[in-house]
Motif scaffolding. Structure first.
Motif, PDB file in Angstrom:
ATOM      1  N   THR A 183      35.217 -21.416  -7.223  1.00  0.00           N
ATOM      2  CA  THR A 183      36.283 -20.502  -7.635  1.00  0.00           C
ATOM      3  C   THR A 183      37.388 -20.502  -6.580  1.00  0.00           C
ATOM      4  O   THR A 183      38.582 -20.569  -6.912  1.00  0.00           O
ATOM      5  N   LEU A 184      36.991 -20.445  -5.314  1.00  0.00           N
ATOM      6  CA  LEU A 184      37.994 -20.477  -4.241  1.00  0.00           C
ATOM      7  C   LEU A 184      38.740 -21.816  -4.250  1.00  0.00           C
ATOM      8  O   LEU A 184      39.946 -21.872  -3.990  1.00  0.00           O
ATOM      9  N   ILE A 187      41.334 -21.588  -6.919  1.00  0.00           N
ATOM     10  CA  ILE A 187      42.474 -20.748  -6.524  1.00  0.00           C
ATOM     11  C   ILE A 187      43.401 -21.535  -5.590  1.00  0.00           C
ATOM     12  O   ILE A 187      44.619 -21.585  -5.784  1.00  0.00           O
ATOM     13  N   LEU A 191      47.274 -22.636  -6.492  1.00  0.00           N
ATOM     14  CA  LEU A 191      48.421 -22.240  -5.664  1.00  0.00           C
ATOM     15  C   LEU A 191      49.177 -23.473  -5.176  1.00  0.00           C
ATOM     16  O   LEU A 191      50.403 -23.539  -5.198  1.00  0.00           O
ATOM     17  N   TYR A 194      51.149 -25.058  -7.898  1.00  0.00           N
ATOM     18  CA  TYR A 194      52.356 -24.285  -8.226  1.00  0.00           C
ATOM     19  C   TYR A 194      53.490 -24.607  -7.254  1.00  0.00           C
ATOM     20  O   TYR A 194      54.630 -24.808  -7.673  1.00  0.00           O
ATOM     21  N   TYR A 200      50.743 -23.901 -12.234  1.00  0.00           N
ATOM     22  CA  TYR A 200      49.416 -23.694 -11.633  1.00  0.00           C
ATOM     23  C   TYR A 200      48.311 -24.304 -12.476  1.00  0.00           C
ATOM     24  O   TYR A 200      47.164 -24.330 -12.075  1.00  0.00           O
ATOM     25  N   TRP A 214      34.250 -24.742 -14.036  1.00  0.00           N
ATOM     26  CA  TRP A 214      34.289 -23.325 -13.645  1.00  0.00           C
ATOM     27  C   TRP A 214      33.727 -22.443 -14.762  1.00  0.00           C
ATOM     28  O   TRP A 214      32.892 -21.572 -14.514  1.00  0.00           O
TER      29      TRP A 214
ATOM     30  N   ILE B 109      36.306 -10.161 -10.309  1.00  0.00           N
ATOM     31  CA  ILE B 109      36.456 -11.517 -10.880  1.00  0.00           C
ATOM     32  C   ILE B 109      36.776 -11.405 -12.376  1.00  0.00           C
ATOM     33  O   ILE B 109      37.651 -12.105 -12.894  1.00  0.00           O
ATOM     34  N   PHE B 113      40.158 -12.786 -14.150  1.00  0.00           N
ATOM     35  CA  PHE B 113      40.099 -13.733 -15.270  1.00  0.00           C
ATOM     36  C   PHE B 113      40.963 -13.237 -16.433  1.00  0.00           C
ATOM     37  O   PHE B 113      41.749 -14.004 -17.019  1.00  0.00           O
ATOM     38  N   ILE B 116      44.613 -13.695 -15.570  1.00  0.00           N
ATOM     39  CA  ILE B 116      45.057 -15.103 -15.597  1.00  0.00           C
ATOM     40  C   ILE B 116      45.195 -15.598 -17.040  1.00  0.00           C
ATOM     41  O   ILE B 116      46.177 -16.284 -17.365  1.00  0.00           O
ATOM     42  N   ALA B 119      48.339 -14.068 -18.290  1.00  0.00           N
ATOM     43  CA  ALA B 119      49.498 -14.716 -17.674  1.00  0.00           C
ATOM     44  C   ALA B 119      49.736 -16.097 -18.284  1.00  0.00           C
ATOM     45  O   ALA B 119      50.886 -16.492 -18.532  1.00  0.00           O
ATOM     46  N   PHE B 120      48.652 -16.807 -18.541  1.00  0.00           N
ATOM     47  CA  PHE B 120      48.773 -18.156 -19.109  1.00  0.00           C
ATOM     48  C   PHE B 120      49.400 -18.085 -20.509  1.00  0.00           C
ATOM     49  O   PHE B 120      50.287 -18.881 -20.838  1.00  0.00           O
ATOM     50  N   GLY B 197      60.366 -15.615 -12.011  1.00  0.00           N
ATOM     51  CA  GLY B 197      59.394 -16.568 -12.554  1.00  0.00           C
ATOM     52  C   GLY B 197      59.880 -18.003 -12.475  1.00  0.00           C
ATOM     53  O   GLY B 197      59.217 -18.915 -12.964  1.00  0.00           O
ATOM     54  N   ASP B 318      58.233 -19.414 -15.615  1.00  0.00           N
ATOM     55  CA  ASP B 318      56.970 -18.885 -16.133  1.00  0.00           C
ATOM     56  C   ASP B 318      56.932 -17.385 -15.842  1.00  0.00           C
ATOM     57  O   ASP B 318      56.687 -16.972 -14.710  1.00  0.00           O
ATOM     58  N   GLY B 320      54.796 -15.327 -16.457  1.00  0.00           N
ATOM     59  CA  GLY B 320      53.459 -14.826 -16.120  1.00  0.00           C
ATOM     60  C   GLY B 320      52.961 -15.273 -14.754  1.00  0.00           C
ATOM     61  O   GLY B 320      51.831 -14.939 -14.368  1.00  0.00           O
ATOM     62  N   ALA B 321      53.798 -16.007 -14.017  1.00  0.00           N
ATOM     63  CA  ALA B 321      53.318 -16.593 -12.760  1.00  0.00           C
ATOM     64  C   ALA B 321      52.835 -15.522 -11.771  1.00  0.00           C
ATOM     65  O   ALA B 321      51.785 -15.682 -11.140  1.00  0.00           O
ATOM     66  N   ALA B 324      49.559 -14.127 -12.807  1.00  0.00           N
ATOM     67  CA  ALA B 324      48.482 -15.083 -12.477  1.00  0.00           C
ATOM     68  C   ALA B 324      48.132 -14.998 -10.994  1.00  0.00           C
ATOM     69  O   ALA B 324      46.958 -15.087 -10.612  1.00  0.00           O
ATOM     70  N   LEU B 325      49.163 -14.805 -10.167  1.00  0.00           N
ATOM     71  CA  LEU B 325      48.919 -14.676  -8.723  1.00  0.00           C
ATOM     72  C   LEU B 325      48.083 -13.420  -8.437  1.00  0.00           C
ATOM     73  O   LEU B 325      47.112 -13.467  -7.668  1.00  0.00           O
ATOM     74  N   SER B 328      44.614 -14.144  -9.386  1.00  0.00           N
ATOM     75  CA  SER B 328      43.879 -14.984  -8.424  1.00  0.00           C
ATOM     76  C   SER B 328      43.505 -14.175  -7.175  1.00  0.00           C
ATOM     77  O   SER B 328      42.459 -14.424  -6.576  1.00  0.00           O
ATOM     78  N   ILE B 331      40.441 -12.332  -8.159  1.00  0.00           N
ATOM     79  CA  ILE B 331      39.280 -13.231  -8.184  1.00  0.00           C
ATOM     80  C   ILE B 331      38.834 -13.551  -6.757  1.00  0.00           C
ATOM     81  O   ILE B 331      37.640 -13.516  -6.447  1.00  0.00           O
ATOM     82  N   GLY B 332      39.812 -13.848  -5.884  1.00  0.00           N
ATOM     83  CA  GLY B 332      39.474 -14.185  -4.491  1.00  0.00           C
ATOM     84  C   GLY B 332      38.748 -13.035  -3.800  1.00  0.00           C
ATOM     85  O   GLY B 332      37.698 -13.234  -3.181  1.00  0.00           O
TER      86      GLY B 332
END
Lengths: 263, 355
Positions: A183-184, A187, A191, A194, A200, A214, B109, B113, B116, B119-120, B197, B318, B320-321, B324-325, B328, B331-332
């Motif tokens: 997952t990392l 990401i 990034l 992008y 992305y 994934w 997470i 998801f 994202i 956003a997509f 965007g 975009d 939604g960029a 999406a960030l 992420s 998620i991170g």
């Protein structure tokens, strides 16, 4: 120098596999200790070589087939050592180290020369993407090995292998850790894509299959909570998942045209 | 009434169910697996997917090739349903967060998801792409989907290595709204111009001939479009009206433009004295200096072509960029929390719940 270190690491891993094999017949604890020691020696040699190559290149040299195989092998050895030192999985090492031997062995005939860095790869995001990706792959390979051993233990049985519950627990851990790191990797890769290409997500086959890897392992992280998928089902899923990983890593890079070519 | 409640509860449980997650994830995976191979072996239909946002591509190509592209909406619907199922799980968990806070990582997470996927979809329907736009220094590029907005290339410098290998391309770009500069950035590899965007990235560069160097009686001069040469001895002025890198003379004697590749360069000149034009015509370098110019004592001997670099840039929008960030980031953070939680639970000997 590169070749000498490479062959030394290969010899250490080959000798460890031999020790694990002998241990299957002779059942001696000392053989397990020697095997582990040999894996440690091989890993130290590989780590030193990786460090030297990184220093010489000025970037993490994982940009062609030789380098990715070498790094994958290093990550697999590290993963095995983590499981062995933490859980004492002993005889399970035979299968994992045999896989590692095949991986490193297939890298031996290739040219180890450091290729020049493509400018777009010159970013820490690429380094993170690569590290998380291959350590994730290595954990999926570990899960594959543990899945095979689980099925072996369930249907044939061997005293030297850990118990089924332990194998199941280790398999789940490998999948979870692999999923977390992958997952990392996704990401970091997104990034990077992008800022380098302005999107992305790309519809290139490699990106699509990485997303599939994934989703597949995200599904596996849920499947462990469903009774019918536990045990053998989970082991089979681990095997199937590694098939998807292999296709994403090697199949696409070697057989199809993609933005992640392997030469 | 009691039956209604039970039905609603059952429906909610079904929407949150793990089995539904597995079914939807498997469906999306299998459809995309097959579809990706169809995509790879049918580049005629699919190769332009990255040049446009999904909705534009679908209208241009996908809808006309349903036999090959049907899997894409099917996989898209599965993924959106999977995101909705994830949203239901998240809402369900939020209701029980006091007792299940240790699952915060996993649900971060989930949240990432959902963001994202949203956003997509937003980017795929509300965005646009302008791939591989050629821009010369000083030139502006209107952004058609953002009325009144322009990109201007202020300066361009390629970075070439010792071996002659191009290492980078430095484009000083300005984003303008009317005359107002909204943002200036030196765009290079891995350093885009980002505004809202909008993201502008370098793709490549090239060189286009835009004039010629000549030896004259008074030394070396560079002639480009708009240049003026004073012929001091006789009070004559020679002005360059046009330069074409590749031109040809038609049967009727007219000069026609053929392209930007340097092949048969031609200048259109006006020769004048005290502002009064004496002669206007074309000088095709391969034909030699026109008789009229020679008669007036003009001496021009071409030596080298003059080139000007141009930058090739891609501009994508975009909306939604940023979402999406944010996704992420969720998620991170979730991954790290889940890792700590996993080892914490392992240390306590917890086993996973069995559905």
């Amino acid at each position: 120098m590169t070749k000498i270190m490479l062959y030394s690491a290969f010899a250490a891993y080959a000798a460890s596999v031999l020790c694990y094999l002998l241990n299957v017949g002779l059942k001696r604890r000392s053989l397990q200790t020697v095997a582990l020691l040999l894996v440690l020696i091989g890993f130290v040699i590989q780590t030193t070589q990786l460090g030297l190559r990184w220093n010489a290149a000025g970037f993490l040299p994982v940009t062609n087939l030789f380098a990715t195989q070498f790094f994958f092998s290093w990550a697999l050895a590290a993963t095995y050592l983590y499981f062995e030192l933490r859980y004492r999985i002993h005889a399970s090492g035979l299968f994992v180290m045999f896989m590692n031997l095949l991986l490193l062995g297939s890298a031996l005939p290739r040219d180890p020369q450091l290729p020049p860095l493509i400018p777009s790869l010159d970013t820490p995001l690429f380094t993170l993407h690569i590290i998380f990706s291959f350590v994730g792959y290595a954990l999926f390979a570990m899960a594959f090995s543990l899945g095979v051993l689980y099925l072996f233990q369930r249907h044939i049985g061997a005293h030297q292998l850990p118990e089924l519950s332990q194998l199941r627990k280790l398999n789940e851990e490998a999948i979870f850790l692999g999923f977390a790191l992958f997952t990392l990797c996704m990401i970091a890769g997104s990034l990077w894509a992008y800022i380098a290409w302005g999107t992305y997500f790309s519809w290139n086959i490699k990106s699509v299959w990485s997303t599939l890897v994934w989703i597949f392992y995200a599904g596996m992280c849920h499947a462990k909570f469903i009774r019918r998928w536990q045990g053998s089902g989970y082991a089979w899923l681990s095997i199937a998942g590694f098939g998807v990983v292999l296709f994403t890593y090697l199949g696409i890079g070697l057989l199809l045209e993609s933005n992640h070519p392997l030469e | 009434m009691a039956t209604d409640k039970t039905f609603a509860q059952s429906l909610w449980s079904w929407c949150c169910s793990l089995k539904l997650t597995i079914v939807l994830a498997s469906l999306a995976t299998l459809l995309t697996m097959g579809g990706s191979l169809v995509m790879h072996f049918n580049p005629r239909v699919f190769s332009g997917m990255d040049m446009q946002v999904l909705n534009d591509w679908w209208q241009l190509r996908g809808a006309d090739n349903l036999r090959l592209s049907w899997w894409l909406p099917a996989a898209g619907i599965s993924s959106v349903l999977l995101a909705l199922n994830t949203l239901c799980c998240l809402i369900d968990w939020l209701g029980k967060v006091k007792t299940r806070w240790r699952k915060s990582g996993e649900y971060c997470i989930h949240c990432g998801f959902i963001l994202i996927v949203t956003a997509f979809c937003w980017g795929g329907f509300g965005g646009w792409r302008l791939p591989e736009q050629v821009l010369q220094v000083g030139q502006t590029l209107p952004l058609p989907e953002l009325p009144g907005h322009y990109l201007r290339l202020d300066h361009f410098q390629p970075v070439i290595g010792d071996s002659g290998r191009p290492l980078d391309m430095l484009s000083d770009l300005s984003l303008l709204r009317g005359d107002l500069v909204l943002k200036q950035e030196q765009v290079k590899t891995n350093t885009p111009l980002i505004y809202g965007g909008l993201v502008v990235v370098p793709v490549s560069f090239g060189q286009r001939a835009d004039g010629f160097r000549f030896a004259t009686a008074n030394g070396i001069i560079d002639l480009r479009q708009g240049a003026q040469l004073a012929l001091a001895d006789n009070g004559l002025d020679l002005q360059v009206l046009n330069f074409w890198p590749d031109a040809a003379r038609s049967g009727a004697g007219q000069v026609v433009y053929r392209g930007d590749q340097l092949n048969n360069p031609a200048f259109e000149f006006v020769l004048s004295r005290a502002g009064q034009p004496l002669w206007r015509g074309w000088y095709l370098l391969r034909e030699g200096l026109p008789q009229e110019l020679r008669r007036h004592g003009v001496i021009l001997r071409p030596t080298d072509p003059l080139g000007r670099y141009y930058s090739v840039l891609t501009a994508n929008y975009d909306p939604g960029a940023y979402l999406a960030l944010v996704g992420s980031v969720f998620i991170g953070v979730g991954v790290w929390l889940a890792l700590f939680s996993f080892y914490y639970k392992r240390a306590r000997g917890d086993r996973p719940d069995v559905a």
